[in-house]
Design an enzyme around this catalytic site. Structure first.
Site, PDB file in Angstrom:
ATOM      1  N   HIS A 289       0.857  -1.182   0.000  1.00  0.00           N
ATOM      2  CA  HIS A 289       0.000   0.000   0.000  1.00  0.00           C
ATOM      3  C   HIS A 289       0.886   1.222   0.000  1.00  0.00           C
ATOM      4  O   HIS A 289       1.947   1.214   0.608  1.00  0.00           O
ATOM      5  CB  HIS A 289      -0.902   0.004   1.243  1.00  0.00           C
ATOM      6  CG  HIS A 289      -2.049   0.944   1.119  1.00  0.00           C
ATOM      7  ND1 HIS A 289      -1.965   2.268   1.460  1.00  0.00           N
ATOM      8  CD2 HIS A 289      -3.303   0.740   0.662  1.00  0.00           C
ATOM      9  CE1 HIS A 289      -3.125   2.838   1.217  1.00  0.00           C
ATOM     10  NE2 HIS A 289      -3.947   1.944   0.732  1.00  0.00           N
TER      11      HIS A 289
ATOM     12  N   ASP B 286      -7.980  -5.621   0.162  1.00  0.00           N
ATOM     13  CA  ASP B 286      -8.425  -6.461  -0.947  1.00  0.00           C
ATOM     14  C   ASP B 286      -7.966  -7.903  -0.840  1.00  0.00           C
ATOM     15  O   ASP B 286      -8.442  -8.759  -1.574  1.00  0.00           O
ATOM     16  CB  ASP B 286      -7.921  -5.868  -2.277  1.00  0.00           C
ATOM     17  CG  ASP B 286      -8.595  -4.549  -2.582  1.00  0.00           C
ATOM     18  OD1 ASP B 286      -9.802  -4.461  -2.352  1.00  0.00           O
ATOM     19  OD2 ASP B 286      -7.917  -3.618  -3.037  1.00  0.00           O
TER      20      ASP B 286
HETATM   21  N1  CMC Z   1       4.042  -7.408  -4.890  1.00  0.00           N
HETATM   22  C1  CMC Z   1       5.374  -7.368  -5.093  1.00  0.00           C
HETATM   23  N2  CMC Z   1       6.136  -6.281  -4.938  1.00  0.00           N
HETATM   24  C2  CMC Z   1       5.518  -5.153  -4.564  1.00  0.00           C
HETATM   25  C3  CMC Z   1       4.129  -5.106  -4.324  1.00  0.00           C
HETATM   26  C4  CMC Z   1       3.392  -6.292  -4.501  1.00  0.00           C
HETATM   27  N3  CMC Z   1       2.069  -6.317  -4.300  1.00  0.00           N
HETATM   28  N4  CMC Z   1       3.784  -3.851  -3.967  1.00  0.00           N
HETATM   29  C5  CMC Z   1       4.908  -3.125  -3.989  1.00  0.00           C
HETATM   30  N5  CMC Z   1       5.970  -3.924  -4.343  1.00  0.00           N
HETATM   31  C6  CMC Z   1       7.377  -3.520  -4.420  1.00  0.00           C
HETATM   32  C7  CMC Z   1       7.645  -2.781  -5.726  1.00  0.00           C
HETATM   33  O1  CMC Z   1       8.078  -3.655  -6.741  1.00  0.00           O
HETATM   34  C8  CMC Z   1       8.714  -1.804  -5.283  1.00  0.00           C
HETATM   35  O2  CMC Z   1       9.936  -2.502  -5.253  1.00  0.00           O
HETATM   36  P1  CMC Z   1      11.319  -1.726  -5.633  1.00  0.00           P
HETATM   37  O3  CMC Z   1      11.498  -0.678  -4.582  1.00  0.00           O
HETATM   38  O4  CMC Z   1      12.337  -2.811  -5.581  1.00  0.00           O
HETATM   39  O5  CMC Z   1      11.109  -1.156  -7.002  1.00  0.00           O
HETATM   40  C9  CMC Z   1       8.353  -1.461  -3.845  1.00  0.00           C
HETATM   41  O6  CMC Z   1       7.602  -2.590  -3.368  1.00  0.00           O
HETATM   42  C10 CMC Z   1       7.487  -0.214  -3.724  1.00  0.00           C
HETATM   43  O7  CMC Z   1       6.383  -0.378  -4.593  1.00  0.00           O
HETATM   44  P2  CMC Z   1       5.696   0.806  -5.387  1.00  0.00           P
HETATM   45  O8  CMC Z   1       4.912   0.245  -6.527  1.00  0.00           O
HETATM   46  O9  CMC Z   1       6.710   1.862  -5.691  1.00  0.00           O
HETATM   47  O10 CMC Z   1       4.736   1.345  -4.249  1.00  0.00           O
HETATM   48  P3  CMC Z   1       3.457   2.209  -4.479  1.00  0.00           P
HETATM   49  O11 CMC Z   1       3.188   2.903  -3.215  1.00  0.00           O
HETATM   50  O12 CMC Z   1       3.597   3.060  -5.703  1.00  0.00           O
HETATM   51  O13 CMC Z   1       2.302   1.131  -4.803  1.00  0.00           O
HETATM   52  C11 CMC Z   1       0.486  -0.339  -4.623  1.00  0.00           C
HETATM   53  C12 CMC Z   1       1.287   0.762  -3.938  1.00  0.00           C
HETATM   54  C13 CMC Z   1      -0.766  -0.623  -3.808  1.00  0.00           C
HETATM   55  C14 CMC Z   1       0.028   0.125  -6.012  1.00  0.00           C
HETATM   56  C15 CMC Z   1       1.365  -1.601  -4.735  1.00  0.00           C
HETATM   57  O14 CMC Z   1       1.749  -2.048  -3.470  1.00  0.00           O
HETATM   58  C16 CMC Z   1       0.665  -2.726  -5.518  1.00  0.00           C
HETATM   59  O15 CMC Z   1       0.709  -2.745  -6.748  1.00  0.00           O
HETATM   60  N6  CMC Z   1      -0.018  -3.692  -4.796  1.00  0.00           N
HETATM   61  C17 CMC Z   1      -0.778  -4.718  -5.458  1.00  0.00           C
HETATM   62  C18 CMC Z   1      -2.134  -4.181  -5.871  1.00  0.00           C
HETATM   63  C19 CMC Z   1      -3.067  -4.006  -4.692  1.00  0.00           C
HETATM   64  O16 CMC Z   1      -3.208  -4.885  -3.855  1.00  0.00           O
HETATM   65  N7  CMC Z   1      -3.765  -2.856  -4.649  1.00  0.00           N
HETATM   66  C20 CMC Z   1      -4.756  -2.565  -3.619  1.00  0.00           C
HETATM   67  C21 CMC Z   1      -4.380  -1.382  -2.788  1.00  0.00           C
HETATM   68  S1  CMC Z   1      -5.392  -1.258  -1.293  1.00  0.00           S
HETATM   69  C22 CMC Z   1      -6.980  -0.964  -1.824  1.00  0.00           C
HETATM   70  C23 CMC Z   1      -7.170   0.378  -2.415  1.00  0.00           C
HETATM   71  O17 CMC Z   1      -7.074   1.359  -1.653  1.00  0.00           O
HETATM   72  O18 CMC Z   1      -7.421   0.474  -3.610  1.00  0.00           O
END
Ligand code: CMC
Length: 433
Positions: free
Chosen positions: A309, A367
């Site tokens: 998140h 989720d």
């Molecule tokens: N699986 C594997 N690696 C992950 C994941 C994941 N679910 N989430 C983040 N990472 C890694 C990502 O690869 C990155 O690694 P690095 O620093 O080596 O590049 C690091 O963690 C930071 O990730 P980010 O994408 O820069 O973080 P963000 O804050 O931009 O993204 C997120 C947040 C929710 C989009 C992401 O965690 C994700 O894609 N999660 C899976 C989708 C999901 O479950 N979404 C629901 C969110 S909660 C409900 C809502 O409010 O909608």
């Protein structure tokens, strides 16, 4: 908001310095007020994904991502989910205080009075393909509400704003259920105003005109709790979309349609559908290891859906409630254990012990478990994100109203770091290679 000090920005190239005010809220990190940055310095800030940017002042929802705390108007989500219900929470989000018994009865009745749709909208549905995703249908129908309710489009009239808000909250379950009915070829069910908000939605989803719908109170309660857990989450992508769309003066129906579009993405509300598909694809506990290896492989681009998140660097408090609810619902419905729930719990245990997830502070989010409850309640996968949208509508509307009522709000207009071509001479067609 209070002034708590200043920070000094120094340009190393010229040695020039500027002071900017630091503002404090009631709780949470202070912010640097950079509203005069461009005027004073000629610089913009650069913050793709708005990871360090506060876009507004708000009194609605507070999240402490490190501690895993979520408060609505100061009340903890776990306590609200246990002791309150969706109508009370909606009133709280919209008005700032929990209702007394009289206020609650009036609010519930007022919302109930708006559950039906203009009859012409049924015709509008029939223009969609039957195999359209219900989120596509909801996005279109909600946007189209502005073509049906001309008497609640004036955003400068507080009464019209309130009517539009009530209409949206009340009609969303009807719109979502009709999208489902249309996809399975069953007749639309009119709302039954004797029922609760959640009960009405369930009957419109699963009832048929030929038979009396028998409400299961366990399912009704579980649905109400699901609505509560998704009701608001401060400035996430869809809420920011609603605020940005609304900042230009667009009508509330158009703004909420924009929010629905943003919510649909798999990184946001679409994750609940993606989690279930992921668990089904993994198939068994013996496949968790190889799946997590793919997740950790940068070249693979696979993510563990339902994990991670932007704000929570700890357990999402909504996931804690959802996980507990999952067990209760399965037990009460006599389903016993669901292999997908067992797989999800095993996956959670694996991930929480894994260095990759520990070092990146990736925990289950709301989720991760919601899809499993939805499945137990008999909700089809394509409706998962629709349910999120129904619940989030009150949050979007509360945030939109707060923005409209805020004398400081302006049209949202971010700037950019331009790295394209500088001005160059036009090349006539015959001279182009
Ligand atoms: N699986 C594997 N690696 C992950 C994941 C994941 N679910 N989430 C983040 N990472 C890694 C990502 O690869 C990155 O690694 P690095 O620093 O080596 O590049 C690091 O963690 C930071 O990730 P980010 O994408 O820069 O973080 P963000 O804050 O931009 O993204 C997120 C947040 C929710 C989009 C992401 O965690 C994700 O894609 N999660 C899976 C989708 C999901 O479950 N979404 C629901 C969110 S909660 C409900 C809502 O409010 O909608």
């Amino acid at each position: 908001m209070s002034n708590t000090g200043t920070v000094t920005l120094t340009d190393d190239a010229t040695g020039k310095s500027w002071k900017f005010p630091v503002l404090g809220g009631s709780i949470g990190p202070n912010v640097i007020d950079v509203r005069k940055l461009y005027g004073d310095t000629g610089y913009f800030t650069y913050d793709p994904g708005f990871t360090s940017t506060g876009s507004c002042e708000s009194k609605i929802t507070y999240i402490d991502g490190d501690k895993g705390v979520l408060l609505h108007r100061g009340y903890n989500i776990a306590e609200l989910a246990e002791k309150s219900d969706f109508m009370e929470l909606s009133y709280l989000l919209l008005n700032g205080e929990l209702p007394n018994a009289q206020q609650k009865a009036k609010f519930t009745r007022d919302i109930t009075m708006h559950t039906m749709l203009h009859e012409q909208i049924a015709t509008f549905y029939r223009g969609f393909r039957r195999d359209a995703h219900p989120m596509a249908v909801c996005c279109g129908v909600v946007g189209a509400l502005s073509a049906f309710y001309h008497d609640s489009l004036d955003i400068n009239d507080p009464h019209q704003r309130m009517v539009a808000s009530y209409r949206l909250i009340a009609k969303m379950p009807t719109i979502g259920a009709m999208a489902y009915k249309y996809s399975v070829g069953q007749p639309f069910m009119y709302p039954d105003n004797k029922l609760s908000y959640a009960g009405n939605f369930l009957r419109m989803m699963f009832g048929v005109p030929a038979e009396e719908y028998v409400m299961n109170p366990v399912v009704e309660k579980a649905m109400d709790r699901i609505f509560m857990l998704h009701a608001d989450h401060e400035q996430n992508a869809s809420t920011s979309t609603v605020r940005l769309a609304g900042s230009s003066g667009a009508n509330p129906f158009a703004c909420i349609a924009a929010g629905i579009a943003s919510l649909w993405g798999p990184s946001h509300g679409g994750a609940n559908e993606a989690v279930l598909k992921m668990l089904q694809e993994i198939g068994g506990k013996d496949k968790i290891g190889p799946f997590l290896a793919r997740v950790k492989d940068k070249a693979d681009h696979t993510r563990l859906m339902g994990f991670g998140h932007r704000v929570y660097k700890n357990y999402d408090p909504r996931a804690t409630v959802m996980r507990k609810s999952c067990h209760e619902v399965l037990a009460t419905l006599g389903i016993g254990s669901d292999p997908l729930l067992e797989l999800a719990m095993e996956m959670e245990e694996f991930a929480l012990k894994d260095d990759y997830f520990i070092s990146k502070k990736l925990y289950p989010n709301v989720d991760f478990y919601s899809g499993i409850i939805f499945r137990a309640l008999g909700i089809p996968v394509s409706m998962f994100t629709v349910i999120f949208a129904i619940a989030r509508t009150v949050g979007w509307i509360s945030q939109w109203t707060e923005m409209i009522e805020d004398p400081q709000s302006k049209i949202g207009r971010p700037r950019q770091l331009y790295s394209g071509q500088t001005e160059r001479p036009y090349t006539p067609l015959h001279a182009r290679k």
